[in-house]
Structure formats: C-alpha cells, structure tokens
Design an enzyme around this catalytic site. Structure first.
Site, PDB file in Angstrom:
ATOM      1  N   LYS A 259      -5.806  -4.973   5.541  1.00 56.39           N
ATOM      2  CA  LYS A 259      -4.619  -4.111   5.526  1.00 56.39           C
ATOM      3  C   LYS A 259      -3.406  -4.821   4.949  1.00 56.39           C
ATOM      4  O   LYS A 259      -3.355  -6.045   4.858  1.00 56.39           O
ATOM      5  CB  LYS A 259      -4.353  -3.573   6.930  1.00 56.39           C
ATOM      6  CG  LYS A 259      -5.371  -2.486   7.269  1.00 56.39           C
ATOM      7  CD  LYS A 259      -5.042  -1.688   8.479  1.00 56.39           C
ATOM      8  CE  LYS A 259      -6.089  -0.568   8.616  1.00 56.39           C
ATOM      9  NZ  LYS A 259      -6.042   0.066   9.916  1.00 56.39           N
TER      10      LYS A 259
ATOM     11  N   ARG B 106     -13.057  -3.190  13.568  1.00 59.06           N
ATOM     12  CA  ARG B 106     -13.482  -2.298  12.478  1.00 59.06           C
ATOM     13  C   ARG B 106     -13.260  -3.049  11.170  1.00 59.06           C
ATOM     14  O   ARG B 106     -12.112  -3.337  10.812  1.00 59.06           O
ATOM     15  CB  ARG B 106     -12.654  -1.014  12.538  1.00 59.06           C
ATOM     16  CG  ARG B 106     -13.018   0.033  11.499  1.00 59.06           C
ATOM     17  CD  ARG B 106     -12.141   1.278  11.663  1.00 59.06           C
ATOM     18  NE  ARG B 106     -12.448   2.278  10.668  1.00 59.06           N
ATOM     19  CZ  ARG B 106     -11.960   2.289   9.431  1.00 59.06           C
ATOM     20  NH1 ARG B 106     -11.116   1.350   9.048  1.00 59.06           N
ATOM     21  NH2 ARG B 106     -12.292   3.239   8.590  1.00 59.06           N
TER      22      ARG B 106
HETATM   23  N1  HH2 Z   1      -7.954   2.380   9.596  1.00 62.42           N
HETATM   24  C1  HH2 Z   1      -8.276   3.126   8.518  1.00 62.42           C
HETATM   25  C2  HH2 Z   1      -9.076   4.271   8.667  1.00 62.42           C
HETATM   26  N2  HH2 Z   1      -9.549   4.630   9.880  1.00 62.42           N
HETATM   27  N3  HH2 Z   1      -9.759   4.239  12.194  1.00 62.42           N
HETATM   28  C3  HH2 Z   1      -9.467   3.497  13.269  1.00 62.42           C
HETATM   29  N4  HH2 Z   1      -9.937   3.837  14.474  1.00 62.42           N
HETATM   30  N5  HH2 Z   1      -8.686   2.370  13.186  1.00 62.42           N
HETATM   31  C4  HH2 Z   1      -8.148   1.962  12.006  1.00 62.42           C
HETATM   32  O1  HH2 Z   1      -7.418   0.947  11.996  1.00 62.42           O
HETATM   33  C5  HH2 Z   1      -8.436   2.731  10.833  1.00 62.42           C
HETATM   34  C6  HH2 Z   1      -9.261   3.879  10.964  1.00 62.42           C
HETATM   35  C7  HH2 Z   1      -7.771   2.752   7.163  1.00 62.42           C
HETATM   36  O2  HH2 Z   1      -8.610   1.829   6.555  1.00 62.42           O
HETATM   37  P1  HH2 Z   1      -9.798   2.139   5.520  1.00 62.42           P
HETATM   38  O3  HH2 Z   1     -10.783   3.105   6.089  1.00 62.42           O
HETATM   39  O4  HH2 Z   1     -10.352   0.828   5.130  1.00 62.42           O
HETATM   40  O5  HH2 Z   1      -9.098   2.723   4.223  1.00 62.42           O
HETATM   41  P2  HH2 Z   1      -8.815   4.210   3.690  1.00 62.42           P
HETATM   42  O6  HH2 Z   1      -8.047   4.947   4.736  1.00 62.42           O
HETATM   43  O7  HH2 Z   1      -8.001   3.985   2.416  1.00 62.42           O
HETATM   44  O8  HH2 Z   1     -10.135   4.875   3.399  1.00 62.42           O
END
Ligand code: HH2
Length: 249
Positions: A196, A231
């Site tokens: 992040k 995660r």
């Molecule tokens: N962060 C993201 C998405 N979903 N869910 C939970 N429970 N906690 C988190 O910190 C979280 C989440 C954002 O990260 P990512 O899925 O890698 O990216 P994107 O939203 O661009 O697909």
C-alpha cells in the site's frame, strides 16, 4: 489470506489475473504456498478507483470462484448481489470493505450461513483520501468494528482497520502501533497493508512492485501484536517470514 484480483486496474496485480485460468492457477499456487484462504476480487478499490457495474464484477469473479470450488475462498465485494452469487458459487466468506453497513449484505451473508470480514473505511474509494479526519482514529475504528460485529449477530467474523481506506500516513501508523486495542476486543483481527501507498511514503519513491519488504515488516509486526490473519500479495514470502518469526518467539 492471498490477494487475487481479477481486475485490469488493481494497483499492484491489475491485469495479471484477468483471464480466469490464470487467476485459478494463481489461487491454487497461493494455497500450495501456505495461504489459508484466497480473496477473490473483481473491482479495484484503490484510492480514486471508478466503480464497475455489478454484472461486470460478477463476470470477472464467478469463473474464478467456480474454478477454485471446494477450496477456501473469500469474495472481496461490497455489493450484496455479487456476494450472493459468489457464495452460491462456493465462496466461504465475504470480505466487505463496506463493513456490513448495507443490511442487504448482512442478509446475504446470513442466508448463506457464511462468515464475514468487517472492514473500516471512511468515505468511499473515490474520495476517501481527500481529507480523512478523525478525533481519535484508534477509538473510532475500534468502536465502529465492535458495533458492526455485535449488530451482525454472525458467529464467524474478522475485523479489519482498513489500512489506507480514508486514512493518512499518521492514521495508518496509529492503528498499526495500537493494534492491541483491536486485538483486545477479543475479535480476530485481519491486517491488509500489502504494497500500500503508505509503505511507499515511508520508503520514499518505492513503487507498488517494490513494496514487499515493507509489507512483510508491517505484517510480522501485526502478527506479533496478535493479528489473526494478514492479507498479502506475496504469499510464499510471507509464509516463510511468519514461520521464522514464530520459531523465534
Ligand atoms: N485492501 C484492498 C482491498 N480489499 N479488504 C480488506 N479486508 N482489507 C484490506 O486492507 C483491503 C481489502 C486494497 O488492496 P488490493 O486488493 O491489493 O488492491 P485493489 O483495491 O486496487 O484491487
């Protein structure tokens, strides 16, 4: 929890798993590498992301969830209709960045007898990083998560402070440094800091692809402070780091 985004535009793995067979292979690999669950998402929620239609989101994730049938899968969605389809296709858990605020989402989880991740977010992905503001970020996040968990009446929930979701660098650090406040609620805590932006801010200029060392540092610290789950994008590296840390405690 391994992150598997079947999206063209996720900030770190966007475009890598758009074809279902690629995503299914990647999900199997994460489980082989030691993930306890694979989190399948069909819409990026990075700051500024533009929402896709529920139909598009479902089209991206359902073939992947079906391809991983029988394996531990969660669905990363805030839309009840998408959650219902994903649960019917075999998902075990709903990961709701909306924190179960939508009564239809709670009904979808309840009807399926599933569990949920309740995450805290201030604002919406489109606007959340404009000017996040709190009196006491740690207390406000804890109170929200505890209230949502108890109002849900669900047996199987994890709470998540929502790192980067309507939070400045200082807010993220306050939540991570005071993780014991969330752990002290007795509810299992999930932390998601993988690649992040705040890691890029701390290690100036590092882009998403170069943030795994910082991600591992945050997640090892979170595990030491009592987090039940992290995660992550790079499952193999995290499993190795967590195993070594466990042997040293
Ligand atoms: N962060 C993201 C998405 N979903 N869910 C939970 N429970 N906690 C988190 O910190 C979280 C989440 C954002 O990260 P990512 O899925 O890698 O990216 P994107 O939203 O661009 O697909």
């Amino acid at each position: 929890m391994g992150i598997l985004n079947a999206t063209p535009d996720s900030f770190s793995d966007g475009g890598r798993h758009l074809e279902p067979w690629r995503a299914i292979d990647a999900g199997r690999q994460m489980l082989d590498d030691g993930a306890l669950i694979v989190d399948v998402g069909g819409e990026s929620t990075r700051p500024g992301a533009v929402p896709v239609s529920p139909e598009e989101e479902a089209d991206r994730i359902l073939p992947v969830i079906e391809g991983l049938a029988g394996m531990p899968v969660s669905v990363d969605t805030y839309r009840p209709e998408v959650a219902r389809q994903a649960l019917a296709a075999g998902a075990w858990l709903v990961n709701d960045i909306g924190g179960l605020r939508d009564p239809d989402m709670l009904a979808a989880v309840r009807d399926a007898g599933a569990g949920a991740v309740i995450m805290h977010m201030q604002g919406t992905p489109r606007t959340m990083q404009h000017m996040p503001q709190y009196g006491d970020v740690v207390a406000e996040v804890r109170d929200f998560l505890v209230d949502q968990a108890s109002a849900s009446g669900l047996d199987d929930v994890l709470i998540d402070p929502g790192i980067g979701f309507g939070k400045t660098l200082e807010h993220n650090l306050a939540l991570l440094r005071n993780l014991d406040v969330l752990v002290g609620t007795g509810l299992p805590v999930l932390v998601g800091a993988s690649r992040k932006g705040f890691i890029g801010s701390l290690a100036r200029g590092t882009d998403a692809a170069g943030r795994d060392p910082g991600s591992i540092a945050v997640h090892l610290d979170a595990a030491r402070r009592g987090a039940a789950m992290v995660r992550v994008h790079d499952v193999a590296a995290h499993v190795q780091a967590l195993k070594v840390q466990e042997a040293l405690l």
